[in-house]
Design a protein around this motif. Sequence first.
Motif, mmCIF file in Angstrom:
data_model
loop_
_atom_site.group_PDB
_atom_site.id
_atom_site.type_symbol
_atom_site.label_atom_id
_atom_site.label_comp_id
_atom_site.label_asym_id
_atom_site.label_seq_id
_atom_site.Cartn_x
_atom_site.Cartn_y
_atom_site.Cartn_z
ATOM 1 N N ASP A 106 0.950 -1.358 0.428
ATOM 2 C CA ASP A 106 0.174 -0.143 0.115
ATOM 3 C C ASP A 106 0.886 1.532 0.150
ATOM 4 O O ASP A 106 1.550 1.399 0.671
ATOM 5 N N LEU A 107 1.174 1.999 -1.194
ATOM 6 C CA LEU A 107 1.679 2.420 -1.275
ATOM 7 C C LEU A 107 1.106 4.052 -0.113
ATOM 8 O O LEU A 107 2.341 5.225 0.863
ATOM 9 N N ASP A 108 0.257 4.127 0.736
ATOM 10 C CA ASP A 108 -0.032 5.104 1.124
ATOM 11 C C ASP A 108 1.098 4.950 2.754
ATOM 12 O O ASP A 108 1.627 5.453 3.145
ATOM 13 N N ILE A 109 1.128 3.270 2.753
ATOM 14 C CA ILE A 109 1.477 2.954 4.354
ATOM 15 C C ILE A 109 2.993 3.141 3.766
ATOM 16 O O ILE A 109 3.552 2.942 5.249
ATOM 17 N N LEU A 110 3.590 2.515 3.029
ATOM 18 C CA LEU A 110 5.184 3.031 2.623
ATOM 19 C C LEU A 110 5.242 5.113 2.664
ATOM 20 O O LEU A 110 6.371 4.820 3.988
ATOM 21 N N VAL A 111 4.271 5.921 2.402
ATOM 22 C CA VAL A 111 4.546 7.101 2.587
ATOM 23 C C VAL A 111 5.044 7.256 4.380
ATOM 24 O O VAL A 111 5.684 8.392 4.919
ATOM 25 N N GLU A 112 4.458 6.792 4.847
ATOM 26 C CA GLU A 112 4.186 6.599 6.249
ATOM 27 C C GLU A 112 4.799 6.260 7.196
ATOM 28 O O GLU A 112 5.903 6.174 8.040
ATOM 29 N N LYS A 139 7.808 5.409 5.543
ATOM 30 C CA LYS A 139 8.943 6.853 4.676
ATOM 31 C C LYS A 139 8.850 8.254 5.947
ATOM 32 O O LYS A 139 10.389 8.162 6.386
ATOM 33 N N ALA A 140 8.391 8.438 6.438
ATOM 34 C CA ALA A 140 8.403 9.982 7.014
ATOM 35 C C ALA A 140 8.220 9.874 8.846
ATOM 36 O O ALA A 140 8.292 10.369 9.120
ATOM 37 N N GLN A 141 7.948 8.277 8.637
ATOM 38 C CA GLN A 141 7.688 8.231 10.446
ATOM 39 C C GLN A 141 6.423 9.009 11.367
ATOM 40 O O GLN A 141 6.495 9.602 11.970
ATOM 41 N N LYS A 142 4.897 9.330 10.335
ATOM 42 C CA LYS A 142 4.640 10.338 10.505
ATOM 43 C C LYS A 142 3.004 9.579 9.983
ATOM 44 O O LYS A 142 3.244 9.548 8.915
ATOM 45 N N LYS A 143 1.586 9.775 9.988
ATOM 46 C CA LYS A 143 0.200 9.355 9.519
ATOM 47 C C LYS A 143 0.658 10.430 8.551
ATOM 48 O O LYS A 143 0.479 11.469 8.894
ATOM 49 N N ILE A 144 -0.514 10.157 7.143
ATOM 50 C CA ILE A 144 -0.416 10.710 6.070
ATOM 51 C C ILE A 144 -0.929 12.517 6.762
ATOM 52 O O ILE A 144 -1.165 13.182 6.203
ATOM 53 N N GLU A 145 -2.205 11.860 7.577
ATOM 54 C CA GLU A 145 -3.408 13.038 7.994
ATOM 55 C C GLU A 145 -1.471 13.986 8.948
ATOM 56 O O GLU A 145 -2.101 15.347 8.771
ATOM 57 N N GLU A 198 5.693 10.793 -1.593
ATOM 58 C CA GLU A 198 4.705 10.015 -2.141
ATOM 59 C C GLU A 198 5.786 9.968 -4.134
ATOM 60 O O GLU A 198 6.256 8.426 -3.791
ATOM 61 N N ARG A 199 6.233 10.797 -3.570
ATOM 62 C CA ARG A 199 6.797 10.297 -4.670
ATOM 63 C C ARG A 199 8.213 9.435 -5.240
ATOM 64 O O ARG A 199 8.513 8.965 -6.223
ATOM 65 N N GLN A 200 9.052 9.874 -3.998
ATOM 66 C CA GLN A 200 9.504 9.010 -3.617
ATOM 67 C C GLN A 200 9.672 7.535 -3.166
ATOM 68 O O GLN A 200 10.152 6.169 -3.521
ATOM 69 N N ALA A 201 8.631 7.611 -2.431
ATOM 70 C CA ALA A 201 8.294 6.128 -2.394
ATOM 71 C C ALA A 201 7.564 5.436 -3.414
ATOM 72 O O ALA A 201 8.414 4.348 -4.066
ATOM 73 N N LEU A 202 6.924 6.198 -4.325
ATOM 74 C CA LEU A 202 6.924 5.167 -5.721
ATOM 75 C C LEU A 202 7.979 5.656 -6.537
ATOM 76 O O LEU A 202 7.985 3.845 -6.961
ATOM 77 N N LEU A 203 8.800 5.933 -6.281
ATOM 78 C CA LEU A 203 10.408 5.654 -7.606
ATOM 79 C C LEU A 203 10.925 4.209 -6.560
ATOM 80 O O LEU A 203 11.881 3.381 -6.732
ATOM 81 N N SER A 204 10.794 3.757 -5.099
ATOM 82 C CA SER A 204 11.568 3.076 -4.766
ATOM 83 C C SER A 204 10.836 1.455 -4.531
ATOM 84 O O SER A 204 11.663 0.402 -4.181
ATOM 85 N N LEU A 205 9.612 1.716 -5.657
ATOM 86 C CA LEU A 205 8.815 0.091 -5.731
ATOM 87 C C LEU A 205 9.623 -0.414 -7.072
ATOM 88 O O LEU A 205 9.092 -1.425 -7.055
ATOM 89 N N SER A 206 10.523 0.541 -6.952
ATOM 90 C CA SER A 206 11.578 -0.370 -8.372
ATOM 91 C C SER A 206 12.762 -1.539 -7.423
ATOM 92 O O SER A 206 12.863 -2.692 -8.377
ATOM 93 N N GLU A 207 12.694 -1.367 -6.411
ATOM 94 C CA GLU A 207 12.957 -2.199 -6.146
ATOM 95 C C GLU A 207 12.475 -3.681 -5.439
ATOM 96 O O GLU A 207 12.632 -4.671 -5.205
#
Length: 175
Positions: free
Chosen positions: A30-36, A38-44, A59-68
């Motif tokens: 879940d990209l939202d969870i990956l963002v959270e 990475k940021a160590q906080k909730k999206i809200e 979110e952009r960085q999280a998306l790019l990290s999916l190449s792994e």
Amino acid sequence: MRIFLIGFMGCGKSSLGKRLSRKINFDFIDLDILVEEKAQKKIERIIKEDGEQTFREIERQALLSLSEFDNVVIAAGGGAPCFYDNMHTILSMGISVYLKMNPLSLAKRLEDSKHFRPLLKNKSGQELVDHIRTMLIEREKYYLQANCVIKGENAKPDHIIRLVFGESEKFFVNK
Ligand code: S3P
């Protein structure tokens, strides 16, 4: 192979994505969870304290990290395809499926959802439907670039499996 599920908030990307991943033995992200993570906080909190722009950068960085990752089903946040060059990135990284749903169905599902969406600003009723309609006019030009478009209402993992694998690769499916 990476399968991206994209579409507006509330269209069912995460629940369908989880069921699909189980059926084809892929991992689910879940990209939202990956963002959270990475940021160590909730999206809200990210949006409230640091602003939407910062959220979109993470979110952009999280998306790019999916190449792994390989052999994954990814539920992208509703806005992910619509910022930066993200839709292009999604198309270059895998197969994308847009779960298309009309504003009325989306509003109903969002009103029933327990999940808080900061960008909907607690709207409800007709105001929510109108807000979704306006956002969709802006966003559908990105969503519609997906490799496949399916009706989100009643979408089943098998619909996506047929679209993505056709008839030839049914061996992926856990019966
Ligand atoms: C957003 C959708 C949310 C989350 C954030 C912003 C959007 O994800 O990424 O609140 O801009 O549409 P879901 O689509 O999973 O609700």
